[in-house]
Write a protein that holds these residues in place. Structure first.
Motif, PDB file in Angstrom:
ATOM      1  N   ASN A 165       1.008  -1.146  -0.043  1.00  0.00           N
ATOM      2  CA  ASN A 165       0.040  -0.092   0.148  1.00  0.00           C
ATOM      3  C   ASN A 165       1.240   1.357   0.085  1.00  0.00           C
ATOM      4  O   ASN A 165       0.767   2.051   0.851  1.00  0.00           O
ATOM      5  N   PRO A 166       1.782   1.305  -1.051  1.00  0.00           N
ATOM      6  CA  PRO A 166       2.806   2.438  -0.935  1.00  0.00           C
ATOM      7  C   PRO A 166       2.223   3.938  -0.851  1.00  0.00           C
ATOM      8  O   PRO A 166       2.923   4.638  -0.742  1.00  0.00           O
ATOM      9  N   GLN A 167       1.254   4.002  -1.620  1.00  0.00           N
ATOM     10  CA  GLN A 167       0.533   5.398  -1.349  1.00  0.00           C
ATOM     11  C   GLN A 167       0.231   6.030  -0.362  1.00  0.00           C
ATOM     12  O   GLN A 167      -0.150   7.031  -0.128  1.00  0.00           O
ATOM     13  N   GLU A 168       0.024   4.974   0.759  1.00  0.00           N
ATOM     14  CA  GLU A 168      -0.099   5.529   2.179  1.00  0.00           C
ATOM     15  C   GLU A 168       1.079   5.684   3.118  1.00  0.00           C
ATOM     16  O   GLU A 168       1.154   6.088   4.063  1.00  0.00           O
ATOM     17  N   ALA A 169       2.047   5.524   2.204  1.00  0.00           N
ATOM     18  CA  ALA A 169       3.444   5.685   3.135  1.00  0.00           C
ATOM     19  C   ALA A 169       3.619   7.028   3.416  1.00  0.00           C
ATOM     20  O   ALA A 169       3.187   7.960   2.611  1.00  0.00           O
ATOM     21  N   LEU A 244       0.142  -8.270  -6.272  1.00  0.00           N
ATOM     22  CA  LEU A 244      -0.103  -6.689  -6.151  1.00  0.00           C
ATOM     23  C   LEU A 244       1.251  -6.047  -5.831  1.00  0.00           C
ATOM     24  O   LEU A 244       1.324  -4.754  -6.373  1.00  0.00           O
ATOM     25  N   TYR A 245       2.093  -6.614  -5.156  1.00  0.00           N
ATOM     26  CA  TYR A 245       3.400  -5.913  -5.069  1.00  0.00           C
ATOM     27  C   TYR A 245       4.030  -5.548  -6.497  1.00  0.00           C
ATOM     28  O   TYR A 245       4.437  -4.344  -6.608  1.00  0.00           O
ATOM     29  N   PHE A 246       4.097  -6.523  -6.949  1.00  0.00           N
ATOM     30  CA  PHE A 246       4.939  -6.341  -8.453  1.00  0.00           C
ATOM     31  C   PHE A 246       4.086  -5.412  -9.088  1.00  0.00           C
ATOM     32  O   PHE A 246       4.801  -4.607 -10.023  1.00  0.00           O
ATOM     33  N   LYS A 247       2.609  -5.464  -9.175  1.00  0.00           N
ATOM     34  CA  LYS A 247       1.866  -4.280  -9.845  1.00  0.00           C
ATOM     35  C   LYS A 247       2.328  -3.077  -9.342  1.00  0.00           C
ATOM     36  O   LYS A 247       2.369  -1.998 -10.373  1.00  0.00           O
ATOM     37  N   HIS A 248       2.537  -2.740  -8.208  1.00  0.00           N
ATOM     38  CA  HIS A 248       2.980  -1.426  -7.648  1.00  0.00           C
ATOM     39  C   HIS A 248       4.097  -1.093  -8.151  1.00  0.00           C
ATOM     40  O   HIS A 248       4.531   0.038  -8.474  1.00  0.00           O
TER      41      HIS A 248
END
Length: 390
Positions: A165-169, A244-248
């Motif tokens: 969920n990198p956008q919330e980092a 999901l991680y690879f998509k990010h």
């Protein structure tokens, strides 16, 4: 103190946060990155010896002797950032080319040693680090980034958050007094670097007092290279999480072309109880792998440090649960995420039955990774997996 009470006290001391509770609520293991090279089978006699040594440590007459940071010990015994960067550059030029890679993202970065070394290699370079261990990120700001130079704070962005969920980092800031303490006045014509440092000081002040107010945004350059080293993807236990991680990752790479690089280990010796020891001048580093569950493909990894000067053992300095993925599983997940090409670079590692322990990094330094289409099973091997898009 009984063994049960001692174990409870030890668990409180190590403070596991969770490798995969890092990602999902049902895990309770601490995620940290690690390097795998030479292992030896666990032996009961060694386990009994360690228990006896732990009992001796309970009665240590010098408990106040200063202990080095576990992060420092980890960096000294596990990581080789210059070697990783050399391969990253090679992979980028091989599969993308046309320009030099300048913008790096290091996922599961821990103390971001790789990122800081990346900045030191070229003054034009920038780096982004992402990790859920806030203590490790802050340790980087206080101990690693000051070695880059005054402009290092403006070229490195560390984010506290989840790779799923990198956008919330949230951006991690350094306290202004720490930044001022690390500034060194030198003769320079680069007024822009001074201005960037002053700007970062203000940003650091804001982030340190209100960390939640600063999120990852579009101001950071699109990444030429994203990496997840030290087998960190093994912290992701489910296939859906891996995809999901690879998509990010794919979304964060530059539209002009970029690469994602991760590492993995395997071999016959990787699916059993293992012990690896490396002896350094002031300490001994031990990697311990518990019994391997062949149905779940999971195991527990623990890292220990024996400090010679202090005559102490830092047991379970890092401990976490891993799912040991296979190479075709990783390839399938990368392709499902949208990467058009995936490449394997492998090298055979020394036989674990012949290498019971090592001195520092002296063994297998001359072994090079080679791109392969097929690779016969060995006692132990190490791999870089490179996913490229142009």
């Amino acid at each position: 103190m009984g063994k049960r009470d001692k174990k409870q006290r030890h668990q409180q001391r190590t403070g596991h946060k969770g490798a995969a509770s890092y990602y999902t609520v049902h895990h309770d293991d601490d995620y940290e990155d690690e390097s795998f090279s030479f292992q030896q089978p666990c032996q009961d006699s060694e386990e009994h010896q360690e228990e006896a040594e732990e009992e001796e440590e309970e009665n240590d007459p010098n408990p106040s002797m200063e202990m080095p940071s576990k992060f420092l010990l980890y960096q000294q015994s596990v990581q080789s950032p210059k070697g990783d960067i050399s391969y990253l550059q090679k992979f980028f030029l091989t599969y993308v080319g046309g320009r030099l890679p300048l913008h790096l993202q290091e996922d599961f970065c821990g103390t971001a040693l790789l990122s800081t070394e990346w900045l030191r290699s070229d003054p034009r370079r920038t780096a982004v680090g992402l990790d859920l261990d806030l203590e490790a990120l802050q340790w980087c700001l206080e101990n690693n980034i000051n070695k880059v130079g005054a402009d290092g704070y403006s070229r490195l962005s560390l984010f506290h958050g989840n790779v799923l969920n990198p956008q919330e980092a949230r951006l991690v800031g350094i306290k202004p007094q720490e930044l001022i303490k690390n500034i060194q006045l030198v003769e320079s014509d680069y007024n822009s670097e001074i201005a960037a440092t002053e700007l970062n000081m203000l940003e650091g002040s804001t982030a340190s007092t209100n960390e939640g107010s600063v999120k990852a945004d579009a101001k950071i350059p699109a990444r030429d290279i994203i990496c997840a080293f030290n087998y960190s993807c093994c912290c992701l236990h489910k296939r859906a999480e891996l995809v999901l991680y690879f998509k990010h990752v794919l979304e964060a790479l530059s539209k002009k072309g970029g690469i994602f690089v991760m590492d993995l280990y395997g071999g016959r010796s990787s699916e059993q109880s293992l012990r690896l020891q490396r002896r350094f001048p002031n300490f001994t580093y031990t990697w311990e792998q518990a019994e391997f569950d062949i149905i779940e493909r999971k195991t527990r990894i623990s890292l220990h440090f024996h400090l010679k000067k202090q005559q102490k053992k830092l047991r379970h300095a890092f401990s976490y649960s891993w799912r040991l993925w296979s190479l075709p599983e990783i390839r399938d997940c990368l392709e499902e995420a949208g990467f058009p090409s995936v490449h394997f670079w492998l090298r055979k590692m020394p036989d674990t039955n012949e290498n019971r322990s090592t001195e520092g990094f002296g063994i297998a330094q001359d072994l090079k990774y080679e791109e392969v289409k097929t690779f016969q099973q060995e006692d132990a091997w190490n791999a870089y997996i490179v996913a490229a898009m142009k």
